[in-house]
Design a protein around this motif. Sequence first.
Motif, PDB file in Angstrom:
ATOM      1  N   LEU A 150      -6.644   3.799  -3.953  1.00  0.00           N
ATOM      2  CA  LEU A 150      -6.689   4.228  -5.346  1.00  0.00           C
ATOM      3  C   LEU A 150      -5.440   3.741  -6.066  1.00  0.00           C
ATOM      4  O   LEU A 150      -4.390   3.515  -5.453  1.00  0.00           O
TER       5      LEU A 150
ATOM      6  N   ARG B 278     -14.673   8.415  -5.228  1.00  0.00           N
ATOM      7  CA  ARG B 278     -13.466   7.688  -5.629  1.00  0.00           C
ATOM      8  C   ARG B 278     -13.064   8.041  -7.069  1.00  0.00           C
ATOM      9  O   ARG B 278     -11.904   8.331  -7.342  1.00  0.00           O
ATOM     10  N   LYS B 279     -14.035   8.006  -7.972  1.00  0.00           N
ATOM     11  CA  LYS B 279     -13.741   8.317  -9.376  1.00  0.00           C
ATOM     12  C   LYS B 279     -13.298   9.765  -9.542  1.00  0.00           C
ATOM     13  O   LYS B 279     -12.362  10.055 -10.305  1.00  0.00           O
TER      14      LYS B 279
ATOM     15  N   SER C 150      -9.700  10.135  -8.474  1.00  0.00           N
ATOM     16  CA  SER C 150      -8.815   9.535  -9.484  1.00  0.00           C
ATOM     17  C   SER C 150      -8.666  10.451 -10.688  1.00  0.00           C
ATOM     18  O   SER C 150      -7.563  10.633 -11.215  1.00  0.00           O
ATOM     19  N   ASP C 151      -9.775  11.034 -11.122  1.00  0.00           N
ATOM     20  CA  ASP C 151      -9.732  11.957 -12.253  1.00  0.00           C
ATOM     21  C   ASP C 151      -8.895  13.192 -11.918  1.00  0.00           C
ATOM     22  O   ASP C 151      -8.139  13.688 -12.761  1.00  0.00           O
TER      23      ASP C 151
ATOM     24  N   ASN D 196      -5.263  12.301 -12.155  1.00  0.00           N
ATOM     25  CA  ASN D 196      -4.853  12.204 -13.556  1.00  0.00           C
ATOM     26  C   ASN D 196      -4.621  13.591 -14.154  1.00  0.00           C
ATOM     27  O   ASN D 196      -3.702  13.810 -14.952  1.00  0.00           O
TER      28      ASN D 196
END
Length: 224
Positions: A106, A211-212, A215-216, A219
Motif C-alpha cells: 500500500l 486493499r481500498k 487505504s481508506d 487515511n
Amino acid sequence: MVSLRTLFFSLIIIVLFSSCTHDNEGVIEYNITYDQSPDDNPLINLMPTSMDFYFKDQKILTQIQGWMGIFKSIQMSDLEDSTNVLMMKLLDKKYYYVRHLRDAPLAFETLNIKNIEYSEKDTLYKGFNCKHAKVYMNDSVATEFDLLYTDEIKIPSPNRNNPFSEIPGVLMQFRMEFKGIPLRLDFKAYRDTVFPETTFAVPSSYKKLSRKEMSDFFNELNAI
C-alpha cells in the motif's frame, strides 16, 4: 532412561540460553527517537518509543504501538505461502489486509527511495559486525541518511515487508516516517525465545478489509 518431559525442558533451556548462536526464533527490540522535541511538536509525547521484530523459521512480524496503546500496527509475512498481512488497530476498530508478497505494498507502507549505495566499511555495533549503506531519498530536499545492517542474525529475507527490501541483512540503525514525522530506529536488544503458534496468527477480533478499505482506514487514521 531420560523422560520426554525432561528432554523437552532441556531443549527449552538450550534455546533460551543460546543467544550467541542466533537461532531461527527470537525477537529484536528497537528504540525509536524523533528529530523533533515535544516542545516543537506535542504529538511526540503520544508517538511510539519502541518497535518489536519477531521471527520464527519463515515467518516475521513487526509490531509498533502509539498513543498510549490506542493505536497498533502489525506487519506479518510468511515465506512458505508468500503472504503478507497488515493488521491495524485504532481504539475498538481492528482490521487486517492480506496481499501476496509479489504484490505492491500500500502507498503508506513505502518510502520514496531514489538509490541505496553500499559500503565495504565494517562497524562493531552493540556486539554485531555491521555493514554501512547510504540511502538517498527522492524528495524535494534530496534527503540522505546512513543505515547499518548485519548478517549475523540469520533471518531469511528480513526486510521483505518494509521499504528496505533490498538490504541483505537485519537492520540495526535506520530511519522511517510515521504520520509525516521522521523517526530513527536503533537496535536495542536481541534474544532467542520460543513463541506460541498464536503469535503469528490473526486474532479473531480483527475484520478482513480489501486493499481500498485498508487505504481508506489509514487515511482516516492519518487525519487524526
